[in-house]
Design a protein around this motif. Structure first.
Motif, PDB file in Angstrom:
ATOM      1  N   LEU A 110       0.818  -1.218   0.000  1.00 64.06           N
ATOM      2  CA  LEU A 110       0.000   0.000   0.000  1.00 64.06           C
ATOM      3  C   LEU A 110       0.856   1.273   0.000  1.00 64.06           C
ATOM      4  N   PRO A 111       1.816   1.461   0.915  1.00 66.44           N
ATOM      5  CA  PRO A 111       2.658   2.669   0.816  1.00 66.44           C
ATOM      6  C   PRO A 111       3.501   2.704  -0.452  1.00 66.44           C
ATOM      7  N   VAL A 112       3.933   1.529  -0.957  1.00 69.29           N
ATOM      8  CA  VAL A 112       4.684   1.512  -2.222  1.00 69.29           C
ATOM      9  C   VAL A 112       3.803   2.020  -3.361  1.00 69.29           C
ATOM     10  N   ALA A 113       2.539   1.540  -3.397  1.00 70.29           N
ATOM     11  CA  ALA A 113       1.622   1.996  -4.444  1.00 70.29           C
ATOM     12  C   ALA A 113       1.310   3.478  -4.284  1.00 70.29           C
ATOM     13  N   LEU A 114       1.177   3.953  -3.024  1.00 71.34           N
ATOM     14  CA  LEU A 114       0.921   5.383  -2.802  1.00 71.34           C
ATOM     15  C   LEU A 114       2.121   6.220  -3.272  1.00 71.34           C
ATOM     16  N   TYR A 115       3.328   5.763  -2.959  1.00 66.67           N
ATOM     17  CA  TYR A 115       4.536   6.449  -3.429  1.00 66.67           C
ATOM     18  C   TYR A 115       4.540   6.555  -4.955  1.00 66.67           C
ATOM     19  N   THR A 116       4.152   5.482  -5.625  1.00 66.72           N
ATOM     20  CA  THR A 116       4.159   5.476  -7.085  1.00 66.72           C
ATOM     21  C   THR A 116       3.128   6.447  -7.649  1.00 66.72           C
ATOM     22  N   VAL A 117       1.958   6.508  -7.024  1.00 64.16           N
ATOM     23  CA  VAL A 117       0.947   7.471  -7.472  1.00 64.16           C
ATOM     24  C   VAL A 117       1.470   8.891  -7.323  1.00 64.16           C
ATOM     25  N   ALA A 118       2.111   9.172  -6.182  1.00 63.37           N
ATOM     26  CA  ALA A 118       2.651  10.520  -5.960  1.00 63.37           C
ATOM     27  C   ALA A 118       3.755  10.854  -6.954  1.00 63.37           C
ATOM     28  N   ALA A 119       4.549   9.850  -7.337  1.00 60.94           N
ATOM     29  CA  ALA A 119       5.702  10.101  -8.214  1.00 60.94           C
ATOM     30  C   ALA A 119       5.337  10.113  -9.686  1.00 60.94           C
ATOM     31  N   HIS A 120       4.285   9.377 -10.085  1.00 60.88           N
ATOM     32  CA  HIS A 120       4.041   9.188 -11.512  1.00 60.88           C
ATOM     33  C   HIS A 120       2.622   9.501 -11.969  1.00 60.88           C
ATOM     34  N   SER A 121       1.726   9.903 -11.066  1.00 66.34           N
ATOM     35  CA  SER A 121       0.354  10.167 -11.484  1.00 66.34           C
ATOM     36  C   SER A 121      -0.002  11.622 -11.196  1.00 66.34           C
ATOM     37  N   THR A 122      -1.287  11.941 -11.368  1.00 65.77           N
ATOM     38  CA  THR A 122      -1.734  13.327 -11.214  1.00 65.77           C
ATOM     39  C   THR A 122      -2.002  13.659  -9.755  1.00 65.77           C
ATOM     40  N   ARG A 123      -2.121  14.963  -9.483  1.00 65.57           N
ATOM     41  CA  ARG A 123      -2.413  15.408  -8.122  1.00 65.57           C
ATOM     42  C   ARG A 123      -3.796  14.910  -7.678  1.00 65.57           C
ATOM     43  N   ARG A 124      -4.752  14.882  -8.596  1.00 65.37           N
ATOM     44  CA  ARG A 124      -6.092  14.408  -8.238  1.00 65.37           C
ATOM     45  C   ARG A 124      -6.052  12.943  -7.828  1.00 65.37           C
ATOM     46  N   HIS A 125      -5.303  12.129  -8.554  1.00 61.91           N
ATOM     47  CA  HIS A 125      -5.162  10.714  -8.188  1.00 61.91           C
ATOM     48  C   HIS A 125      -4.476  10.576  -6.837  1.00 61.91           C
ATOM     49  N   LEU A 126      -3.498  11.439  -6.557  1.00 61.14           N
ATOM     50  CA  LEU A 126      -2.804  11.356  -5.274  1.00 61.14           C
ATOM     51  C   LEU A 126      -3.762  11.658  -4.120  1.00 61.14           C
ATOM     52  N   LEU A 127      -4.573  12.703  -4.276  1.00 58.54           N
ATOM     53  CA  LEU A 127      -5.533  13.023  -3.222  1.00 58.54           C
ATOM     54  C   LEU A 127      -6.539  11.895  -3.019  1.00 58.54           C
ATOM     55  N   SER A 128      -6.982  11.302  -4.123  1.00 57.44           N
ATOM     56  CA  SER A 128      -7.926  10.175  -4.006  1.00 57.44           C
ATOM     57  C   SER A 128      -7.266   8.990  -3.321  1.00 57.44           C
ATOM     58  N   ALA A 129      -6.022   8.706  -3.675  1.00 50.15           N
ATOM     59  CA  ALA A 129      -5.312   7.585  -3.054  1.00 50.15           C
ATOM     60  C   ALA A 129      -5.109   7.824  -1.566  1.00 50.15           C
ATOM     61  N   ALA A 131      -7.028   9.578   0.387  1.00 51.98           N
ATOM     62  CA  ALA A 131      -8.329   9.402   1.049  1.00 51.98           C
ATOM     63  C   ALA A 131      -8.654   7.923   1.224  1.00 51.98           C
ATOM     64  N   VAL A 132      -8.419   7.122   0.178  1.00 55.01           N
ATOM     65  CA  VAL A 132      -8.697   5.682   0.264  1.00 55.01           C
ATOM     66  C   VAL A 132      -7.823   5.029   1.323  1.00 55.01           C
ATOM     67  N   LEU A 133      -6.533   5.392   1.323  1.00 54.94           N
ATOM     68  CA  LEU A 133      -5.618   4.788   2.291  1.00 54.94           C
ATOM     69  C   LEU A 133      -5.965   5.209   3.717  1.00 54.94           C
ATOM     70  N   GLU A 134      -6.421   6.440   3.889  1.00 49.07           N
ATOM     71  CA  GLU A 134      -6.820   6.887   5.226  1.00 49.07           C
ATOM     72  C   GLU A 134      -8.003   6.067   5.743  1.00 49.07           C
ATOM     73  N   CYS A 135      -8.945   5.801   4.870  1.00 52.25           N
ATOM     74  CA  CYS A 135     -10.076   4.934   5.273  1.00 52.25           C
ATOM     75  C   CYS A 135      -9.578   3.540   5.656  1.00 52.25           C
ATOM     76  N   GLY A 136      -8.632   3.026   4.870  1.00 52.16           N
ATOM     77  CA  GLY A 136      -8.090   1.705   5.190  1.00 52.16           C
ATOM     78  C   GLY A 136      -7.340   1.696   6.505  1.00 52.16           C
ATOM     79  N   ILE A 137      -6.613   2.773   6.795  1.00 58.38           N
ATOM     80  CA  ILE A 137      -5.877   2.846   8.067  1.00 58.38           C
ATOM     81  C   ILE A 137      -6.853   2.826   9.241  1.00 58.38           C
ATOM     82  N   VAL A 138      -7.905   3.619   9.145  1.00 60.05           N
ATOM     83  CA  VAL A 138      -8.883   3.669  10.235  1.00 60.05           C
ATOM     84  C   VAL A 138      -9.552   2.312  10.431  1.00 60.05           C
ATOM     85  N   LEU A 139      -9.972   1.665   9.338  1.00 60.17           N
ATOM     86  CA  LEU A 139     -10.609   0.352   9.455  1.00 60.17           C
ATOM     87  C   LEU A 139      -9.652  -0.682  10.038  1.00 60.17           C
ATOM     88  N   ALA A 140      -8.397  -0.654   9.590  1.00 65.67           N
ATOM     89  CA  ALA A 140      -7.430  -1.622  10.107  1.00 65.67           C
ATOM     90  C   ALA A 140      -7.162  -1.402  11.593  1.00 65.67           C
TER      91      ALA A 140
END
Length: 400
Positions: A110-129, A131-140
């Motif tokens: 998950l952090p590896v995929a988030l790093y990749t989104v931040a490095a190679h994708s758009t800002r909108r995708h990064l914000l969405s990622a 948000a999704v990861l934050e939900c996963g952290i809270v649930l976990a």
């Protein structure tokens, strides 16, 4: 003293053991070169394989966790080609893992995929990622955090996610900066080529126009000379003018080497060579008077070359475009911070065939190099003037 020597000896022994344990420099360089030839997907495959194999011994005999780990890590093979899609696939696998109630080391995907989104994708995708990861952290944390450790676990996982996103964003900024610098470097190279072409064009125009005009004038005077002695006296001047033109052309094109005999015989012209230029113009049929005020020795050689070319072009235009009997006068005034160039003639108020080619434009370009403005035009009482002032404080220290 004995203690200091013993410590020094122990440090030397540690360095020797470390040097023996480190592979040779040649081997390291060979590995780095081989690695640089691998495509990105090969490195991503290696990363996914290492992350999958590392905890495999702890999951032996547990096909379910092994399969979920594979689902979490396998998408990383394509992480740089489709960063947002890979993150979504990893997040979906993590959701299935949460539903099954499994805690796996493969969650590092998950952090590896988030790093990749931040490095190679758009800002909108990064914000969405995020948000999704934050939900996963809270649930976990709601499901697996120890009693009384919910807040600290959430903060720790959020810090890990923030570090991954920050590293990815920093890598993206560095890559964009490198691309921007590459574009700037290419633009600077193109500008340098254009400036060099313009410089060579100006030099060739001045050299060819001046020397050919002088040679034609000398040849005409030799043809109309009444005595053989006068005619033969002009021939050496024609020959010397031609040799000077060839030497100047080779220097302008960068062919002449400093060690060649012609380089010493024909140094780059400056203010000291204006007298020879005046003598040459007189021999070609243009009576020329030269007056130099002040000491020209402190003037930089590039500025002196500019002064010489300005005077040369102005006198060449007078020779070409004014009738016989016209007189020219050159005044050079050298000060500590500037050089003033003033070339006048007493020809017609509006010379026939005023030059419309590169001559005046080239002189203006030369003057601008040293912060000067060229004024060229007819005088009220008849004649023509070319005048400029070169500022030595802000001049470019390049050949012009």
């Amino acid at each position: 003293m004995i203690t200091v020597r013993a410590c020094t000896k122990r440090r030397a022994m540690r360095r020797a053991r470390f040097a023996a344990a480190v592979p040779s420099e040649r081997l390291v360089n060979a590995v780095l070169r081989a690695g640089s030839r691998l495509p990105p997907w090969a490195w991503d495959s290696l990363l996914a394989s290492l992350l999958f194999i590392a905890p495999l011994s702890a999951l032996a005999g547990k096909p379910g966790p092994v399969a979920v780990s594979g689902m979490l890590l396998l998408p990383l093979v394509w992480r740089r080609r489709a960063p947002w899609a890979v993150f979504c696939a990893v997040a979906a696998a993590a959701w299935g893992q949460w539903l099954l109630g499994l805690q796996l080391p493969a969650d590092i995907a998950l952090p590896v995929a988030l790093y990749t989104v931040a490095a190679h994708s758009t800002r909108r995708h990064l914000l969405s990622a995020c948000a999704v990861l934050e939900c996963g952290i809270v649930l976990a944390c709601l499901r697996w955090a120890a009693d009384g450790r919910f807040a600290i676990t959430v903060l720790t996982l959020n810090a890990l996610a923030a570090a991954a996103a920050a590293l990815g964003a920093n890598m993206r900024a560095l890559r964009e900066r490198a691309a921007h610098l590459e574009v700037e470097q290419d633009q600077r190279a193109r500008l340098a080529v254009a400036e060099e072409r313009a410089r060579i064009t100006r030099e060739m125009h001045d050299i060819v126009t001046h020397n050919l005009s002088v040679m034609v004038a000398l040849a005409d005077s030799a043809a109309y000379a009444r005595s053989a002695d006068k005619s033969s006296a002009v021939l050496p001047q024609i020959s010397e003018t031609g040799r000077q033109a060839l030497t100047d052309m080779r220097r302008a094109l960068g062919i002449l080497r400093a060690g060649e005999p012609d380089a010493e015989r024909h140094p780059p012209p400056g203010i000291a060579q204006l007298e020879s230029l005046a003598v040459q113009m007189r021999a070609a049929g243009l009576p020329t008077r030269l007056e130099v005020e002040g000491d020209h020795t402190p003037v930089p050689s590039t500025a002196q070359l500019t002064v010489y070319r300005l005077v040369q072009e102005a006198l060449t235009n007078t020779l070409k475009h004014t009738p016989s009997g016209t007189r020219a006068e050159v005044r050079i005034r050298c000060l500590a911070a500037s050089v003033t160039v003033d070339v006048t003639d007493d020809g017609p108020a509006q010379p026939a065939g005023v030059p419309s080619g590169h001559g005046i434009a080239g002189m203006r370009e030369r003057a601008v190099t040293y912060g000067g403005t060229l004024h060229a035009g007819a005088l009220p009482g008849g004649g023509w003037r070319v005048r400029t002032r070169l500022e030595l404080g802000g001049g470019a220290d390049v050949a012009v």
